[in-house]
Motif scaffolding. Structure first.
Motif, PDB file in Angstrom:
ATOM      1  N   HIS A 225      98.196  80.267 148.563  1.00 35.83           N
ATOM      2  CA  HIS A 225      97.882  79.429 147.416  1.00 35.83           C
ATOM      3  C   HIS A 225      98.898  78.294 147.323  1.00 35.83           C
ATOM      4  O   HIS A 225     100.055  78.447 147.705  1.00 35.83           O
ATOM      5  CB  HIS A 225      97.955  80.230 146.113  1.00 35.83           C
ATOM      6  N   THR A 226      98.473  77.168 146.790  1.00 33.84           N
ATOM      7  CA  THR A 226      99.376  76.069 146.485  1.00 33.84           C
ATOM      8  C   THR A 226      99.304  75.802 144.991  1.00 33.84           C
ATOM      9  O   THR A 226      98.213  75.630 144.436  1.00 33.84           O
ATOM     10  CB  THR A 226      98.986  74.799 147.261  1.00 33.84           C
ATOM     11  N   VAL A 227     100.479  75.782 144.336  1.00 32.90           N
ATOM     12  CA  VAL A 227     100.492  75.626 142.880  1.00 32.90           C
ATOM     13  C   VAL A 227     101.537  74.587 142.465  1.00 32.90           C
ATOM     14  O   VAL A 227     102.520  74.357 143.160  1.00 32.90           O
ATOM     15  CB  VAL A 227     100.778  76.963 142.157  1.00 32.90           C
ATOM     16  N   THR A 228     101.283  73.975 141.333  1.00 31.50           N
ATOM     17  CA  THR A 228     102.267  73.149 140.636  1.00 31.50           C
ATOM     18  C   THR A 228     102.321  73.614 139.199  1.00 31.50           C
ATOM     19  O   THR A 228     101.389  74.256 138.702  1.00 31.50           O
ATOM     20  CB  THR A 228     101.898  71.659 140.688  1.00 31.50           C
ATOM     21  N   LEU A 229     103.413  73.277 138.516  1.00 29.47           N
ATOM     22  CA  LEU A 229     103.576  73.692 137.120  1.00 29.47           C
ATOM     23  C   LEU A 229     103.028  72.602 136.200  1.00 29.47           C
ATOM     24  O   LEU A 229     103.446  71.439 136.309  1.00 29.47           O
ATOM     25  CB  LEU A 229     105.048  73.957 136.807  1.00 29.47           C
ATOM     26  N   PRO A 230     102.120  72.937 135.298  1.00 31.39           N
ATOM     27  CA  PRO A 230     101.500  71.921 134.429  1.00 31.39           C
ATOM     28  C   PRO A 230     102.526  71.065 133.683  1.00 31.39           C
ATOM     29  O   PRO A 230     102.355  69.850 133.576  1.00 31.39           O
ATOM     30  CB  PRO A 230     100.657  72.758 133.461  1.00 31.39           C
ATOM     31  N   GLU A 231     103.608  71.688 133.221  1.00 32.09           N
ATOM     32  CA  GLU A 231     104.601  70.929 132.444  1.00 32.09           C
ATOM     33  C   GLU A 231     105.333  69.905 133.315  1.00 32.09           C
ATOM     34  O   GLU A 231     105.843  68.897 132.803  1.00 32.09           O
ATOM     35  CB  GLU A 231     105.607  71.875 131.777  1.00 32.09           C
ATOM     36  N   GLU A 232     105.404  70.135 134.618  1.00 37.00           N
ATOM     37  CA  GLU A 232     106.059  69.192 135.507  1.00 37.00           C
ATOM     38  C   GLU A 232     105.097  68.139 136.052  1.00 37.00           C
ATOM     39  O   GLU A 232     105.513  67.184 136.705  1.00 37.00           O
ATOM     40  CB  GLU A 232     106.737  69.932 136.671  1.00 37.00           C
ATOM     41  N   MET A 233     103.826  68.320 135.754  1.00 38.51           N
ATOM     42  CA  MET A 233     102.815  67.358 136.205  1.00 38.51           C
ATOM     43  C   MET A 233     102.559  66.258 135.175  1.00 38.51           C
ATOM     44  O   MET A 233     101.915  65.251 135.475  1.00 38.51           O
ATOM     45  CB  MET A 233     101.486  68.074 136.502  1.00 38.51           C
ATOM     46  N   ALA A 234     103.058  66.449 133.963  1.00 45.21           N
ATOM     47  CA  ALA A 234     102.887  65.421 132.921  1.00 45.21           C
ATOM     48  C   ALA A 234     103.764  64.223 133.254  1.00 45.21           C
ATOM     49  O   ALA A 234     104.973  64.356 133.434  1.00 45.21           O
ATOM     50  CB  ALA A 234     103.257  66.004 131.565  1.00 45.21           C
ATOM     51  N   LEU A 235     103.167  63.050 133.355  1.00 44.63           N
ATOM     52  CA  LEU A 235     103.913  61.857 133.756  1.00 44.63           C
ATOM     53  C   LEU A 235     104.597  61.197 132.575  1.00 44.63           C
ATOM     54  O   LEU A 235     104.001  61.033 131.504  1.00 44.63           O
ATOM     55  CB  LEU A 235     102.965  60.853 134.416  1.00 44.63           C
ATOM     56  N   ASP A 236     105.851  60.808 132.771  1.00 43.55           N
ATOM     57  CA  ASP A 236     106.570  60.059 131.752  1.00 43.55           C
ATOM     58  C   ASP A 236     106.113  58.602 131.806  1.00 43.55           C
ATOM     59  O   ASP A 236     105.464  58.171 132.765  1.00 43.55           O
ATOM     60  CB  ASP A 236     108.080  60.155 132.002  1.00 43.55           C
ATOM     61  N   PRO A 237     106.424  57.793 130.801  1.00 43.68           N
ATOM     62  CA  PRO A 237     105.965  56.394 130.779  1.00 43.68           C
ATOM     63  C   PRO A 237     106.403  55.577 131.997  1.00 43.68           C
ATOM     64  O   PRO A 237     105.649  54.724 132.474  1.00 43.68           O
ATOM     65  CB  PRO A 237     106.584  55.844 129.488  1.00 43.68           C
ATOM     66  N   LEU A 238     107.601  55.827 132.506  1.00 45.34           N
ATOM     67  CA  LEU A 238     108.077  55.075 133.672  1.00 45.34           C
ATOM     68  C   LEU A 238     107.198  55.346 134.897  1.00 45.34           C
ATOM     69  O   LEU A 238     106.810  54.423 135.618  1.00 45.34           O
ATOM     70  CB  LEU A 238     109.532  55.454 133.985  1.00 45.34           C
ATOM     71  N   SER A 239     106.880  56.606 135.113  1.00 44.30           N
ATOM     72  CA  SER A 239     106.046  56.963 136.262  1.00 44.30           C
ATOM     73  C   SER A 239     104.634  56.442 136.088  1.00 44.30           C
ATOM     74  O   SER A 239     104.005  55.964 137.041  1.00 44.30           O
ATOM     75  CB  SER A 239     106.027  58.486 136.442  1.00 44.30           C
ATOM     76  N   GLN A 240     104.129  56.532 134.871  1.00 41.30           N
ATOM     77  CA  GLN A 240     102.772  56.042 134.607  1.00 41.30           C
ATOM     78  C   GLN A 240     102.690  54.540 134.904  1.00 41.30           C
ATOM     79  O   GLN A 240     101.735  54.070 135.531  1.00 41.30           O
ATOM     80  CB  GLN A 240     102.393  56.319 133.152  1.00 41.30           C
ATOM     81  N   ALA A 241     103.690  53.809 134.468  1.00 41.68           N
ATOM     82  CA  ALA A 241     103.704  52.363 134.711  1.00 41.68           C
ATOM     83  C   ALA A 241     103.814  52.055 136.203  1.00 41.68           C
ATOM     84  O   ALA A 241     103.201  51.107 136.697  1.00 41.68           O
ATOM     85  CB  ALA A 241     104.866  51.719 133.952  1.00 41.68           C
ATOM     86  N   GLU A 242     104.567  52.867 136.919  1.00 37.45           N
ATOM     87  CA  GLU A 242     104.730  52.665 138.361  1.00 37.45           C
ATOM     88  C   GLU A 242     103.396  52.826 139.091  1.00 37.45           C
ATOM     89  O   GLU A 242     103.069  52.057 139.998  1.00 37.45           O
ATOM     90  CB  GLU A 242     105.753  53.661 138.906  1.00 37.45           C
ATOM     91  N   LEU A 243     102.615  53.803 138.679  1.00 36.07           N
ATOM     92  CA  LEU A 243     101.329  54.046 139.328  1.00 36.07           C
ATOM     93  C   LEU A 243     100.315  52.947 139.040  1.00 36.07           C
ATOM     94  O   LEU A 243      99.372  52.751 139.809  1.00 36.07           O
ATOM     95  CB  LEU A 243     100.760  55.398 138.885  1.00 36.07           C
ATOM     96  N   GLU A 244     100.494  52.249 137.946  1.00 33.04           N
ATOM     97  CA  GLU A 244      99.544  51.202 137.576  1.00 33.04           C
ATOM     98  C   GLU A 244      99.837  49.877 138.278  1.00 33.04           C
ATOM     99  O   GLU A 244      99.041  48.942 138.196  1.00 33.04           O
ATOM    100  CB  GLU A 244      99.567  50.982 136.055  1.00 33.04           C
ATOM    101  N   LYS A 245     100.940  49.804 138.986  1.00 36.37           N
ATOM    102  CA  LYS A 245     101.269  48.575 139.700  1.00 36.37           C
ATOM    103  C   LYS A 245     100.301  48.355 140.855  1.00 36.37           C
ATOM    104  O   LYS A 245      99.677  49.288 141.364  1.00 36.37           O
ATOM    105  CB  LYS A 245     102.703  48.632 140.228  1.00 36.37           C
ATOM    106  N   GLU A 246     100.209  47.109 141.282  1.00 35.05           N
ATOM    107  CA  GLU A 246      99.350  46.782 142.415  1.00 35.05           C
ATOM    108  C   GLU A 246      99.822  47.547 143.648  1.00 35.05           C
ATOM    109  O   GLU A 246     101.001  47.603 143.956  1.00 35.05           O
ATOM    110  CB  GLU A 246      99.397  45.283 142.692  1.00 35.05           C
TER     111      GLU A 246
END
Length: 473
Positions: A225-246
């Motif tokens: 199985h491959t798992v991640t922890l839900p609480e560590e998958m929540a993106l902070d504003p900095l990461s969210q903004a990074e993903l929205e870049k071109e």
């Protein structure tokens, strides 16, 4: 009559030190250029292709097919492979300058970066580079030991190499038995007791360095199985903004795959791979016998530094993770070559766009160049070396046109080969490698595998001698 340099009668003589992807890409590019070239590609191992043979994961056979291109380059009449000849021992800078007009160093980045934390020297703590070379049958790592009788293994780092290690640890013996993994490693994996594999990233899921293809493979593991922890998958504003870049689409897709693993249903498979984020190992804990028993982790948070980069910083919150194995995979590092200028801080040959630089003057060293990881650092994939090598060759040709080349007193190939024969009588030609290659593939076909590798120099030399003896009989 003196023939013009760069003609069939008087070829431009080039030595390439390192027979990995960068070296072969450089040779291929040189063959396309205007001057007629004669290229000798050296490697300290009897076998060519560097990390294509000893670094790419055994279950990534499609990536290894780039060796077919390198085969064609090696069989060009102007190219000669000289294996089992070590730079700095069997041949030196002074020898190369005596026999060649130009020299390329493409020796890769064979060492690893350390964590720099207490307990790193405990039994059970290893560089991922050692483990990768061991299961791929690299002769230098044949005799290493890894204790796979433990249940918990931790991999520090979130690049492709870290994922390769985790995936190989997670695969069943039957899955591995269809690959070219070294025989001794396959037997060790058959006996493996590893059940839990943890992959640690000091930053968040939006900052991982592995590719989309690599992470998607974890959905197809036969018995893990491959798992991640839900609480560590929540993106902070900095990461969210990074993903929205071109240009952030691929990274966004990687995050989506990781988030999907937080919904994995556990259905009794033998192993489990857990991705952890925003954690850093700060100490490796051992028992009285000096064996690793646990990893002390500190939780991190993300912040934006003065240059606008997303970095991690410690929060002072700690947790303990039981572990009997730790593999550090936080980057490869180049090793200095005797007589070649080196930047110790960066772990690369001192160079400007591939031209080796004199540290005293910062000017190019006449006739000396570099390509690949030893030039730019351990970044990119196998194919990245093609463009890198092309940049180096461009400057080599510019220097050739301007007459900025070495003037070797003995450019004749016969003189060079007499020296090689004297220094290392057990050197390998490409024809010698083809003999070994066929035997490896024949051995593999009997077991339904791509090949069964020879894993020591002594074995390779002995097998080749026996084949030559039988052929002469």
């Amino acid at each position: 009559m003196t023939h013009q340099l760069g003609t069939a009668e008087n070829p431009l003589r080039v030595a390439i030190i390192g027979a990995g992807p960068a070296g072969f890409y450089a040779a291929g590019d040189l063959l396309k250029r205007k001057p007629v070239v004669e290229i000798d590609i050296y490697d300290r191992l009897p076998t060519p292709y560097g990390l294509v043979r000893s670094g790419i994961a055994p279950d990534h056979s499609r990536i290894k097919m780039v060796s077919l291109l390198f085969d064609r380059i090696a069989q060009d009449p102007g190219v000669h492979f000289i294996g089992n000849v070590e730079f700095g021992r069997d041949i030196h800078v002074e020898d190369l300058r005596r026999h060649y007009h130009q020299i390329i160093y493409s020796t890769g980045a064979p060492s690893d970066r350390s964590l720099g934390i207490p307990g790193e020297d405990l039994v059970g703590s290893h560089p991922a580079t050692d483990f990768v070379a061991w299961y791929n049958g690299h002769p230098d790592y044949h005799d290493l030991q890894f204790d796979l009788s433990v249940e918990n293994a931790v991999i520090v780092g979130v690049g492709n190499v870290a994922l390769d290690v985790a995936r190989i640890l997670s695969r069943t013996p039957d899955e591995l038995a269809t690959t070219d993994v070294a025989d001794y490693a396959l037997e060790a994996f058959r006996q493996s007791c590893v059940k839990h594999i943890y992959i640690l990233g000091r930053r968040g899921p939006a900052q991982v360095k592995f590719t989309l293809a690599e992470i998607k493979e974890f959905a197809d593991l036969e018995d893990a199985h491959t798992v991640t922890l839900p609480e560590e998958m929540a993106l902070d504003p900095l990461s969210q903004a990074e993903l929205e870049k071109e240009g952030g689409w691929t990274q966004k897709r990687i995050v989506e795959v990781l988030q999907g693993y937080s919904q994995t249903e556990l259905t009794g498979r033998k192993r489990q791979v857990t991705f952890r984020f925003l954690v850093s190992p700060v100490e490796l804990i051992g028992n009285d016998e000096g064996r690793l028993t646990a990893v002390k982790l500190e939780k991190n948070e993300l912040f934006l530094n003065d240059r606008g980069d997303i970095k991690s910083r410690a929060t002072g919150q700690f947790e303990m993770l039981d572990a009997g194995l730790v593999f550090r995979s936080i980057g490869y590092r180049g090793t200095a070559l005797p007589g070649v200028p080196f930047n110790e801080r960066w772990g690369v040959i001192l160079n400007d766009c591939g031209r080796v630089l004199d540290p005293a003057t910062s000017r190019p060293v006449l006739g000396e160049y570099t390509a690949g990881w030893i030039k730019r650092g351990p970044t990119g994939v196998v194919g990245t070396n093609k463009q890198d090598a092309a940049e180096t060759v461009k400057w080599m040709m510019a220097d050739f046109e301007a007459g900025r080349i070495l003037r070797p007193p003995a450019p004749q190939r016969d003189a060079l080969m007499a020296l090689i024969q004297e220094r290392q009588p057990h050197h390998f030609t490409f024809e010698d490698w083809l003999v070994l290659d066929k035997i490896e593939q024949d051995r593999g076909s009997k077991e339904g595998r791509p090949r069964v590798k020879f894993t020591t120099k002594e074995e390779m030399i002995a097998v080749l001698a026996r084949e030559k003896s039988d052929g002469a009989a």
